[in-house]
Design an enzyme around this catalytic site. Structure first.
Site, PDB file in Angstrom:
ATOM      1  N   LYS A  23     -23.940  56.293  44.734  1.00 26.71           N
ATOM      2  CA  LYS A  23     -23.282  57.441  44.337  1.00 26.71           C
ATOM      3  C   LYS A  23     -21.743  57.264  44.403  1.00 26.71           C
ATOM      4  O   LYS A  23     -21.127  58.000  43.525  1.00 26.71           O
ATOM      5  CB  LYS A  23     -23.537  58.621  44.919  1.00 26.71           C
ATOM      6  CG  LYS A  23     -25.271  58.793  44.846  1.00 26.71           C
ATOM      7  CD  LYS A  23     -25.589  60.300  45.578  1.00 26.71           C
ATOM      8  CE  LYS A  23     -27.054  60.545  45.090  1.00 26.71           C
ATOM      9  NZ  LYS A  23     -28.135  59.673  45.634  1.00 26.71           N
TER      10      LYS A  23
HETATM   11  C1  LIG Z   1     -29.401  59.323  45.044  1.00 23.92           C
HETATM   12  C2  LIG Z   1     -29.853  58.274  45.657  1.00 23.92           C
HETATM   13  C3  LIG Z   1     -31.036  57.568  45.059  1.00 23.92           C
HETATM   14  C4  LIG Z   1     -31.727  58.134  43.847  1.00 23.92           C
HETATM   15  O1  LIG Z   1     -30.927  58.039  42.535  1.00 23.92           O
HETATM   16  P1  LIG Z   1     -31.377  58.894  41.410  1.00 23.92           P
HETATM   17  O2  LIG Z   1     -30.188  58.592  40.375  1.00 23.92           O
HETATM   18  O3  LIG Z   1     -31.099  60.196  41.685  1.00 23.92           O
HETATM   19  O4  LIG Z   1     -32.508  58.461  40.951  1.00 23.92           O
HETATM   20  C5  LIG Z   1     -31.684  56.449  45.528  1.00 23.92           C
HETATM   21  N1  LIG Z   1     -31.244  56.101  46.807  1.00 23.92           N
HETATM   22  C6  LIG Z   1     -30.251  56.414  47.483  1.00 23.92           C
HETATM   23  C7  LIG Z   1     -29.816  56.066  48.863  1.00 23.92           C
HETATM   24  C8  LIG Z   1     -29.412  57.726  46.889  1.00 23.92           C
HETATM   25  O5  LIG Z   1     -28.476  58.257  47.501  1.00 23.92           O
END
Ligand SMILES: *Cc1c(COP(=O)(O)O)cnc(C)c1O
Length: 436
Positions: A107
């Protein structure tokens, strides 16, 4: 760049408007009117470019002249300042490590780019931007560290008390400066409800310039395309030009960006959507029925989503053609027990510790390759977070092998600052008004 709403394809807004609105009034999602195709010359020679160079080229194609080239280059150099290596585990199996940024989760790509774009678009003399964000763990850390010290912005993070890991909590609560944390005595859904209500509150909107930072913002989606191109570039260096991506999915922003990269010309043979038991999308891909359901708590809690918010973007990319979508995407879902088995297998066989989300993507790739193996096609599974963020998941024999990256090494010495609140809106509103 012009964007439309998936609910009303005739609408047109600028990139800046889409960034600050996050979501159109009609509650659709913003999509680019024109999805540009990258030049063959660029795609065939991706291996000659660095990640920031690739990012700049892709972003410029998409965003056009809404941000002049020199400014965009600067934003990218500042935001995409860490690597995303594709590490080989065995023949045709690679792990794409997306957690080398400050919050140790993928993220960071979205949050860092978004924060800089928002700050860029804020004009002189404009009111401070107040970012409200509810988090179940990873989003808050990425947004906090993404906005930390960014001028003319302030971030308020709401997180559920006792429901995020220690490292996640430290990432949320030790920043100071323009970041403040609110510990809500409730669930993630309660946190989200408070944020949502704040956006519709007249008094708060008159007093503050509120904006959200959730994963539906178009400026979070765009930078997530960069690492798909960059992963392909790394495989080209090994003379591999056919790839499938396995993506651990919750709100489907990550895989949505991958599909956008593919629409822009990245030659991806197939995508695998890997979920935990929150299997709304894998079920849809199997049955053709999209049936959202309440989320179930799992070990891979960043994917505990029963109605993925970015799914409409993917449906829109395929113009609702379910057959075309099924040809390009396969879904798999796994229980916590299977997740733990996958973690153990990966550790025993590759001496590699995968976080629970990552382990699910690995298992899905393995199951897909079982039926579809081609010697000339490499599988890349996305590792979305560093395992140290989920210490309670691992048995002692594996947990002891998790390294502590420099990003978190000093965190425990820092002082936690969070305001404890209940889940009632009146209390939250009062807090915002009294702490301006
Ligand atoms: C947010 C997140 C996901 C999911 O990603 P999306 O874009 O919401 O599908 C998967 N793994 C981790 C560690 C995350 O923080």
């Amino acid at each position: 760049m012009k964007l439309y709403s998936t609910k009303n394809p005739a609408t047109r807004v600028s990139f800046k408007e889409a960034v600050f609105n996050s979501m159109p009034q009609d509650k659709g999602l913003y999509m680019p009117v024109n999805i540009p195709r990258l030049e063959d010359n660029f795609l065939n020679h991706l291996d000659e470019y660095t990640l920031p160079e690739i990012a700049f080229h892709v972003a410029q194609k998409l965003i056009g002249d809404d941000i002049p080239a020199d400014d965009l280059k600067e934003i990218i150099a500042d935001a995409i300042s860490f690597l995303a290596p594709a590490v080989k585990l065995e023949e045709n199996v690679f792990v794409l490590e997306l957690w080398h940024g400050p919050s140790l989760a993928f993220k960071d790509f979205g949050a860092r780019f978004m924060s800089r774009v928002m700050s860029y678009f804020l004009e002189k003399g404009e009111k401070q931007l107040d970012v409200l964000v509810a988090t179940s763990g990873d989003t808050g850390g990425a947004v906090a560290l993404g906005f930390l010290g960014v001028p003319n912005t302030r971030v308020t993070i709401l997180y559920p008390k006792g429901k995020v890991s220690d490292i996640q909590e430290l990432q949320l609560t030790t920043n100071g400066q323009n970041i403040r944390a609110v510990e809500v005595d409730g669930t993630f859904d309660d946190c989200q409800a408070l944020v949502k209500q704040a956006f519709t509150d007249k008094e708060l909107n008159e007093k503050f310039r509120l904006t959200s930072a959730n994963s539906i913002n178009i400026s979070r989606l765009i930078p997530q395309t960069f690492y798909y191109f960059n992963a392909y570039a790394q495989l080209l260096k090994r003379d591999i030009n056919k790839v499938v991506f396995s993506v651990p999915s919750g709100n489907f922003g990550n895989i949505g960006a991958g599909l956008l990269a593919w629409k822009m010309g990245l030659p991806v043979s197939h995508f695998i959507a890997a979920t935990n038991v929150n299997d709304t999308v894998p079920e849809f891909l199997k049955t053709g029925v999209y049936q959202p359901k309440p989320s179930v708590a799992t070990l891979s809690n960043a994917m505990d989503v029963g109605d993925p918010s970015n799914w409409v973007r993917i449906a829109d990319l395929f113009k609702e053609d379910a057959e075309a979508l099924k040809t390009q995407v396969t879904g798999y879902s796994y229980t916590d027990e299977q997740t733990l088995e996958a973690i153990k297998f990966i550790f025993d066989n590759y001496n590699y510790v995968a976080c629970p989300h990552t382990a699910i993507a690995w298992q899905a790739l393995r199951d897909w390759q079982q039926d579809n193996y081609k010697r000339d096609t490499a599988g890349i599974f996305l590792s979305t977070a560093h395992p140290c963020k989920f210490p309670d998941v691992f048995p002692e024999s594996i947990g002891g092998k998790v390294d502590v990256p420099e990003q978190v090494a000093g965190l425990s010495k820092k002082q936690k600052h969070a305001t404890a609140l209940g889940k009632d809106f009146a209390g939250f509103k009062d807090y915002l008004l009294k702490n301006d």
